[in-house]
Motif scaffolding. Structure first.
Motif, PDB file in Angstrom:
ATOM      1  N   LYS A 249      12.736  -0.863  -3.581  1.00 38.12           N
ATOM      2  CA  LYS A 249      13.090  -1.381  -2.260  1.00 38.12           C
ATOM      3  C   LYS A 249      11.856  -1.479  -1.371  1.00 38.12           C
ATOM      4  N   VAL A 250      10.963  -0.501  -1.469  1.00 33.86           N
ATOM      5  CA  VAL A 250       9.736  -0.523  -0.674  1.00 33.86           C
ATOM      6  C   VAL A 250       8.906  -1.748  -1.003  1.00 33.86           C
ATOM      7  N   PHE A 251       8.748  -2.026  -2.304  1.00 38.34           N
ATOM      8  CA  PHE A 251       7.957  -3.188  -2.716  1.00 38.34           C
ATOM      9  C   PHE A 251       8.596  -4.494  -2.220  1.00 38.34           C
ATOM     10  N   GLU A 252       9.915  -4.534  -2.243  1.00 38.31           N
ATOM     11  CA  GLU A 252      10.624  -5.722  -1.752  1.00 38.31           C
ATOM     12  C   GLU A 252      10.322  -5.949  -0.269  1.00 38.31           C
ATOM     13  N   THR A 253      10.369  -4.865   0.504  1.00 42.65           N
ATOM     14  CA  THR A 253      10.091  -4.961   1.945  1.00 42.65           C
ATOM     15  C   THR A 253       8.646  -5.370   2.199  1.00 42.65           C
ATOM     16  N   LEU A 254       7.711  -4.745   1.476  1.00 43.18           N
ATOM     17  CA  LEU A 254       6.298  -5.062   1.662  1.00 43.18           C
ATOM     18  C   LEU A 254       5.992  -6.507   1.263  1.00 43.18           C
ATOM     19  N   SER A 255       6.613  -6.975   0.201  1.00 42.16           N
ATOM     20  CA  SER A 255       6.397  -8.356  -0.249  1.00 42.16           C
ATOM     21  C   SER A 255       6.821  -9.350   0.815  1.00 42.16           C
ATOM     22  N   GLN A 256       7.963  -9.059   1.436  1.00 45.39           N
ATOM     23  CA  GLN A 256       8.473  -9.960   2.467  1.00 45.39           C
ATOM     24  C   GLN A 256       7.596  -9.918   3.712  1.00 45.39           C
TER      25      GLN A 256
ATOM     26  N   PHE B  77       4.358  -8.809   4.123  1.00 48.59           N
ATOM     27  CA  PHE B  77       2.954  -9.182   3.962  1.00 48.59           C
ATOM     28  C   PHE B  77       2.766 -10.424   3.095  1.00 48.59           C
ATOM     29  N   GLU B  78       3.871 -11.008   2.644  1.00 49.34           N
ATOM     30  CA  GLU B  78       3.835 -12.237   1.842  1.00 49.34           C
ATOM     31  C   GLU B  78       2.918 -12.079   0.630  1.00 49.34           C
ATOM     32  N   MET B  79       3.116 -10.979  -0.089  1.00 50.20           N
ATOM     33  CA  MET B  79       2.366 -10.694  -1.314  1.00 50.20           C
ATOM     34  C   MET B  79       3.355 -10.348  -2.423  1.00 50.20           C
ATOM     35  N   GLU B  80       3.069 -10.803  -3.627  1.00 50.61           N
ATOM     36  CA  GLU B  80       3.902 -10.444  -4.776  1.00 50.61           C
ATOM     37  C   GLU B  80       3.485  -9.072  -5.299  1.00 50.61           C
ATOM     38  N   ILE B  81       4.461  -8.185  -5.508  1.00 45.78           N
ATOM     39  CA  ILE B  81       4.174  -6.839  -6.006  1.00 45.78           C
ATOM     40  C   ILE B  81       4.964  -6.612  -7.293  1.00 45.78           C
ATOM     41  N   THR B  82       4.272  -6.237  -8.358  1.00 49.38           N
ATOM     42  CA  THR B  82       4.916  -6.019  -9.647  1.00 49.38           C
ATOM     43  C   THR B  82       4.491  -4.653 -10.210  1.00 49.38           C
ATOM     44  N   THR B  83       5.118  -4.258 -11.327  1.00 50.92           N
ATOM     45  CA  THR B  83       4.751  -3.005 -12.012  1.00 50.92           C
ATOM     46  C   THR B  83       4.659  -3.255 -13.509  1.00 50.92           C
ATOM     47  N   LYS B  84       3.831  -2.453 -14.191  1.00 54.18           N
ATOM     48  CA  LYS B  84       3.770  -2.522 -15.650  1.00 54.18           C
ATOM     49  C   LYS B  84       4.766  -1.558 -16.286  1.00 54.18           C
ATOM     50  N   ASN B  85       5.342  -0.685 -15.468  1.00 53.42           N
ATOM     51  CA  ASN B  85       6.302   0.302 -15.949  1.00 53.42           C
ATOM     52  C   ASN B  85       7.489   0.319 -14.970  1.00 53.42           C
ATOM     53  N   GLU B  86       8.660  -0.094 -15.443  1.00 58.72           N
ATOM     54  CA  GLU B  86       9.827  -0.176 -14.552  1.00 58.72           C
ATOM     55  C   GLU B  86      10.233   1.178 -13.985  1.00 58.72           C
ATOM     56  N   ALA B  87       9.815   2.276 -14.636  1.00 56.11           N
ATOM     57  CA  ALA B  87      10.149   3.605 -14.132  1.00 56.11           C
ATOM     58  C   ALA B  87       9.516   3.871 -12.766  1.00 56.11           C
ATOM     59  N   ILE B  88       8.453   3.117 -12.442  1.00 52.41           N
ATOM     60  CA  ILE B  88       7.819   3.255 -11.126  1.00 52.41           C
ATOM     61  C   ILE B  88       8.794   2.877 -10.012  1.00 52.41           C
ATOM     62  N   LEU B  89       9.653   1.919 -10.277  1.00 54.85           N
ATOM     63  CA  LEU B  89      10.592   1.429  -9.264  1.00 54.85           C
ATOM     64  C   LEU B  89      11.587   2.499  -8.847  1.00 54.85           C
ATOM     65  N   SER B  90      11.799   3.488  -9.698  1.00 53.89           N
ATOM     66  CA  SER B  90      12.765   4.558  -9.399  1.00 53.89           C
ATOM     67  C   SER B  90      12.167   5.662  -8.529  1.00 53.89           C
ATOM     68  N   CYS B  91      10.861   5.707  -8.409  1.00 55.19           N
ATOM     69  CA  CYS B  91      10.230   6.725  -7.563  1.00 55.19           C
ATOM     70  C   CYS B  91      10.643   6.512  -6.113  1.00 55.19           C
ATOM     71  N   LYS B  92      10.759   7.600  -5.350  1.00 52.45           N
ATOM     72  CA  LYS B  92      11.174   7.501  -3.951  1.00 52.45           C
ATOM     73  C   LYS B  92      10.070   8.009  -3.034  1.00 52.45           C
ATOM     74  N   ILE B  93      10.147   7.525  -1.805  1.00 53.56           N
ATOM     75  CA  ILE B  93       9.124   7.912  -0.837  1.00 53.56           C
ATOM     76  C   ILE B  93       9.751   8.090   0.536  1.00 53.56           C
ATOM     77  N   THR B  94       9.218   9.028   1.307  1.00 47.10           N
ATOM     78  CA  THR B  94       9.582   9.224   2.705  1.00 47.10           C
ATOM     79  C   THR B  94       8.299   9.142   3.527  1.00 47.10           C
ATOM     80  N   ALA B  95       8.219   8.147   4.380  1.00 43.21           N
ATOM     81  CA  ALA B  95       6.989   7.939   5.152  1.00 43.21           C
ATOM     82  C   ALA B  95       7.255   7.008   6.319  1.00 43.21           C
ATOM     83  N   THR B  96       6.440   7.115   7.354  1.00 40.69           N
ATOM     84  CA  THR B  96       6.479   6.197   8.493  1.00 40.69           C
ATOM     85  C   THR B  96       5.085   5.614   8.678  1.00 40.69           C
ATOM     86  N   PHE B  97       5.016   4.294   8.696  1.00 41.52           N
ATOM     87  CA  PHE B  97       3.741   3.597   8.872  1.00 41.52           C
ATOM     88  C   PHE B  97       3.754   2.896  10.225  1.00 41.52           C
TER      89      PHE B  97
END
Length: 329
Positions: free
Chosen positions: A265-272, A274-294
């Motif tokens: 979800k974070v990558f989806e938000t950042l892509s929208q 900053f208009e950048m495509e974000i991908t991963t070589k390992n789908e398990a990365i997508l399951s990681c979670k983060i708590t942060a305020t920028f």
């Protein structure tokens, strides 16, 4: 004797404005009625509503000649221009003539007059205060347009939008505020809301305060949104209401907050944002979670935080950011 709009027959008036034959008594009655400025404004409204239905009709029509004719009859000072209606866009006019006839004359005047006010944001976010004290924040590449008369002469405050804008509408129960896009109409009394209106996707709306009604012109779907709700529309699907994601306002607020949110979800938000495509070589990365305020952080800084938090690496090649690492279970 002074005549008001209740004394006029709209069918006879429209026939007169279109140059069709009317009786001598009808002509005299109409021309006396048109001496009053308020009545001339009403006549413009009636004519322009008819014109929208003309544009919606199949086939061709000599709109230029009709407009030049009515210009003389109504005392229009500005030159009036028309726009060709392509076959691909004709469906929009057909839908609009049925669904938004009540504000059709406003929409037509956006297209046909030279005195439209256009507010733009080209390379950076711009903020404007409209005549009714409504505040508009425009994301870069966006524009709002309206007629000056919409705030003091008409019963509805109407503006058109291309792109993305956040509205803080000045409350006025007697004059609703309407935002029109290529495929939707958003109607409010006084509230704060975001509208995303792009050519390649259906209009989406996010409400921060108050209540908003969204009408989709082609399907006729009507959605009412409350605070902290948004409506999204997938291709060929009905509108879906869900809890709003305020990170879409990062371009305005400068604040992006994630609370136990998956990197997918974070990558989806950042892509929208900053208009950048974000991908991963390992789908398990997508399951990681983060708590942060920028707060007004660059994309590079946000990526560094993500890398450090989950022991990941990333590369940026030809505008595509790719993450590598073990990911999460």
């Amino acid at each position: 004797m002074e005549l008001n709009q209740d004394d006029i027959n709209e069918a006879e008036l429209l026939a007169y404005l279109k140059g069709e034959e009317v009786t001598a008594d009808q002509r005299l009655n109409i021309e006396r009625w048109l001496e009053d400025e308020t009545n001339r404004m009403e006549a413009r409204r009636i004519y322009q509503a008819w014109e929208l239905s003309l544009l919606a009709a199949p086939g061709t029509a000599d709109v230029d000649r009709a407009l030049k004719d009515v210009k003389t009859r109504l005392g229009w000072e500005a030159d009036i221009k028309t726009m060709p209606i392509s076959g691909a866009s004709r469906w929009w006019w057909a839908a609009a003539s049925v669904i938004v006839l009540g504000i059709a004359f406003v929409s037509v005047r956006y297209l046909l007059t030279d005195n439209t006010v256009v507010l733009q944001a080209q390379e950076k976010v711009e903020e404007y205060t409209l005549e009714d004290k409504t505040l508009v924040s425009l994301k870069e590449g966006s524009e709002v347009s309206y007629l000056p008369t919409t705030f003091n002469e008409l019963d509805i405050r109407t503006v058109g939008l291309k792109g993305e804008a956040f509205f803080e509408v000045a409350h006025n129960e007697e004059k609703p505020f309407v935002v029109t896009t290529s495929d939707a109409e958003i109607k409010v009394l006084g509230t704060k809301f975001l509208v995303q209106a792009f050519d390649n996707k259906p209009t989406e709306v996010l409400v921060k305060e108050g209540k908003v009604q969204v009408t989709y012109l082609l399907s006729g779907d009507v959605v009412v949104l409350k605070a902290e709700e948004e409506v999204v529309v997938a291709e060929n699907e009905a509108p879906v209401v869900k809890t709003s994601d305020d990170n879409q306002l990062y371009w305005k607020t400068g604040v992006m907050t994630f609370k136990e949110v998956s990197l997918g979800k974070v990558f989806e938000t950042l892509s929208q944002e900053f208009e950048m495509e974000i991908t991963t070589k390992n789908e398990a990365i997508l399951s990681c979670k983060i708590t942060a305020t920028f707060k007004k952080q660059s994309l590079n800084t946000i990526i560094e935080v993500i890398e450090t938090t989950h022991n990941l690496n990333s590369t940026n090649k030809e505008g595509i950011i790719t993450f590598e690492g073990d990911g999460c279970q």
